[in-house]
Design a protein around this motif. Sequence first.
Motif, PDB file in Angstrom:
ATOM      1  N   ASN A   1       3.801  12.951  -0.776  1.00 22.20           N
ATOM      2  CA  ASN A   1       2.735  12.435   0.463  1.00 22.20           C
ATOM      3  C   ASN A   1       1.245  12.492  -0.199  1.00 22.20           C
ATOM      4  O   ASN A   1       0.512  11.465   0.135  1.00 22.20           O
ATOM      5  CB  ASN A   1       2.668  13.492   1.362  1.00 22.20           C
ATOM      6  CG  ASN A   1       3.967  13.359   2.119  1.00 22.20           C
ATOM      7  OD1 ASN A   1       4.621  12.336   2.310  1.00 22.20           O
ATOM      8  ND2 ASN A   1       4.243  14.550   2.957  1.00 22.20           N
TER       9      ASN A   1
ATOM     10  N   ALA B   1      -0.798   8.819  -0.454  1.00 23.75           N
ATOM     11  CA  ALA B   1      -2.310   8.897   0.025  1.00 23.75           C
ATOM     12  C   ALA B   1      -3.016   8.058  -1.151  1.00 23.75           C
ATOM     13  O   ALA B   1      -4.031   7.013  -0.683  1.00 23.75           O
ATOM     14  CB  ALA B   1      -2.883  10.031   0.617  1.00 23.75           C
ATOM     15  N   ARG B   2      -2.814   8.305  -2.255  1.00 20.73           N
ATOM     16  CA  ARG B   2      -3.670   7.828  -3.365  1.00 20.73           C
ATOM     17  C   ARG B   2      -3.326   6.165  -3.545  1.00 20.73           C
ATOM     18  O   ARG B   2      -3.734   5.451  -4.061  1.00 20.73           O
ATOM     19  CB  ARG B   2      -3.107   8.428  -4.583  1.00 20.73           C
ATOM     20  CG  ARG B   2      -3.678   9.930  -4.906  1.00 20.73           C
ATOM     21  CD  ARG B   2      -3.254  10.357  -6.128  1.00 20.73           C
ATOM     22  NE  ARG B   2      -3.990  11.677  -6.318  1.00 20.73           N
ATOM     23  CZ  ARG B   2      -3.616  12.538  -7.302  1.00 20.73           C
ATOM     24  NH1 ARG B   2      -2.355  12.389  -7.962  1.00 20.73           N
ATOM     25  NH2 ARG B   2      -4.280  13.838  -7.458  1.00 20.73           N
TER      26      ARG B   2
ATOM     27  N   THR C   1      -9.599   6.827   2.518  1.00 16.23           N
ATOM     28  CA  THR C   1      -8.527   7.194   1.383  1.00 16.23           C
ATOM     29  C   THR C   1      -8.717   8.540   0.695  1.00 16.23           C
ATOM     30  O   THR C   1      -7.706   9.391   0.695  1.00 16.23           O
ATOM     31  CB  THR C   1      -8.221   6.070   0.449  1.00 16.23           C
ATOM     32  OG1 THR C   1      -8.169   5.013   0.913  1.00 16.23           O
ATOM     33  CG2 THR C   1      -7.230   6.325  -0.528  1.00 16.23           C
TER      34      THR C   1
ATOM     35  N   LYS D   1      -7.531  11.204   3.079  1.00 12.89           N
ATOM     36  CA  LYS D   1      -6.265  11.549   3.227  1.00 12.89           C
ATOM     37  C   LYS D   1      -5.576  12.386   1.875  1.00 12.89           C
ATOM     38  O   LYS D   1      -4.918  13.092   2.236  1.00 12.89           O
ATOM     39  CB  LYS D   1      -5.502  10.299   3.498  1.00 12.89           C
ATOM     40  CG  LYS D   1      -5.731   9.792   4.566  1.00 12.89           C
ATOM     41  CD  LYS D   1      -5.201   8.219   4.832  1.00 12.89           C
ATOM     42  CE  LYS D   1      -5.214   7.484   6.175  1.00 12.89           C
ATOM     43  NZ  LYS D   1      -4.592   6.426   6.179  1.00 12.89           N
ATOM     44  N   VAL D   2      -6.130  11.834   0.690  1.00 11.83           N
ATOM     45  CA  VAL D   2      -5.807  12.484  -0.570  1.00 11.83           C
ATOM     46  C   VAL D   2      -6.255  14.238  -0.412  1.00 11.83           C
ATOM     47  O   VAL D   2      -5.381  15.180  -0.645  1.00 11.83           O
ATOM     48  CB  VAL D   2      -6.422  11.816  -1.773  1.00 11.83           C
ATOM     49  CG1 VAL D   2      -6.050  12.722  -2.916  1.00 11.83           C
ATOM     50  CG2 VAL D   2      -5.963  10.553  -1.688  1.00 11.83           C
TER      51      VAL D   2
ATOM     52  N   GLU E   1      -6.538  15.936   2.192  1.00 13.44           N
ATOM     53  CA  GLU E   1      -5.721  16.460   3.177  1.00 13.44           C
ATOM     54  C   GLU E   1      -4.230  16.912   2.508  1.00 13.44           C
ATOM     55  O   GLU E   1      -3.718  18.048   2.624  1.00 13.44           O
ATOM     56  CB  GLU E   1      -5.440  15.770   4.450  1.00 13.44           C
ATOM     57  CG  GLU E   1      -4.777  16.351   5.365  1.00 13.44           C
ATOM     58  CD  GLU E   1      -4.348  15.391   6.793  1.00 13.44           C
ATOM     59  OE1 GLU E   1      -3.932  15.758   7.689  1.00 13.44           O
ATOM     60  OE2 GLU E   1      -4.964  14.137   6.501  1.00 13.44           O
ATOM     61  N   ASN E   2      -3.934  16.049   2.105  1.00 15.87           N
ATOM     62  CA  ASN E   2      -2.453  16.048   1.620  1.00 15.87           C
ATOM     63  C   ASN E   2      -2.372  16.903   0.408  1.00 15.87           C
ATOM     64  O   ASN E   2      -1.496  17.909   0.215  1.00 15.87           O
ATOM     65  CB  ASN E   2      -1.780  14.748   0.990  1.00 15.87           C
ATOM     66  CG  ASN E   2      -1.325  13.954   2.161  1.00 15.87           C
ATOM     67  OD1 ASN E   2      -0.280  14.256   2.858  1.00 15.87           O
ATOM     68  ND2 ASN E   2      -2.054  13.195   2.760  1.00 15.87           N
TER      69      ASN E   2
END
Length: 439
Positions: A276, A280-281, A328, A331-332, A334-335
């Motif tokens: 994940n 995101a990346r 982005t 999101k990275v 967070e994951n």
Amino acid sequence: MRMKWFVGFIVIVMALTGVAWAQEPQKPLTLEESVKIALERSLNLHSAVVGIAGSEFRRKEAITNFLPWWTGQYGYTRYDSPVTIGAVQVSTPGVIANTSRDVYNFNTTLNQPVFTGGFNLANYRSAKLGVDLSKVNVETVKRDLVLQVRVGYFNILRAEKFLDVAQQQVKQFEAQLEVTKAFFDVGIIPKNDVLQAEVRLANARQTLVRAENDLATAKASFNILLRREINTPLEVVDILAYKPFPMGFEASLEEALRLRPEVKAAQINIDQAKENVRVARSGYFPTVNLLGNYNRSSEELGLNGDLKFERWTIQALATFTLWNWGNTSFKVGENKVKVTQAEDSKTQLIDSITLEVKNDYLKMKVAEKNLSVAEKSIEQAEENLRMNEERYKYQVATQTDVLDAVTLLAQARVNYYGALSEFNVAKAQLERSMGRMYP
């Protein structure tokens, strides 16, 4: 007449045969047969197995992201004044050809992803890990279900042993009451001894009733576990015995960390979280698509009128995200946090499994020690009862001594069968905590 007699004879024989079949005692269930029935009928296991199919659908859905997508559009537009359909051709001065107020349009596009920044590949890997996770979940549900069956099976055997002890106690008190009444009739003992024996017998009968109820409850629970009708007659094979466990704690723990499906599931969760992060990346990279387009317009519904226009194109399209306010990056981040959380969960799980194996191992050892003590106490209680009965015959011992000896023997037997049952249950729990599958 002979035919009627013959038919009647056949009917009677069939009826008697049916009664014989109906009265034939049901074959006792073995533990292995019980486990098989539970695995075949369990709704929890069925849901877990169906979950594998759901995960397979998600994996196949992820595969489609690698393949071209074909879309189509068909539309109708009415304009307030004639519009040109295709190129303008003037055939007569002052007249514009290829115009109409009604325009029908068909457009179809074939879109082939070429590069997605690793999104499709990471998404597929995550979905594939989801299939593995569903399969591991099935193994976990199986082991939990097998443990429930084993515990329920031993609960029935323990209840049966307790019932046997209660029945023996009632018989012993009844025999002692007969002896007491005989002594009272000849004036050797007072009426009080008879009353005392009758009270002990009444208490023993109450214990017997409770034991019968406990056995009925254990069988009803087991029927529900096997998804059978609750009042279905049930007999089980007696396997309540002592078989030493050959492994020590360290070896048991090593096997648990190697076989437990929960450990495998925890590692899959970590791997999914890492995939994940890659998903995101992918937002940092451009996406590249190859598009083929075909368009056709006409003044007629079927697109075959005199005023028609068609065109096809092939296009390579690269799409960049120049600025999205750090979307982005967030999101990275967070994951990545979820990866850390998954790793922490696995560490906590290993600690929990270690403690679980230790507790189950110690419970088994305690039951094992209690078993040896209880076994010796039965011999002592039996000898104590024999001696007191002999002494009472010669009026050297009192009525209370005999009644207490009967109670002590019953308690010793209850302790023995209780310890034997606890040993087998603890052994089953230890094998579950080690990740073993029975049989």
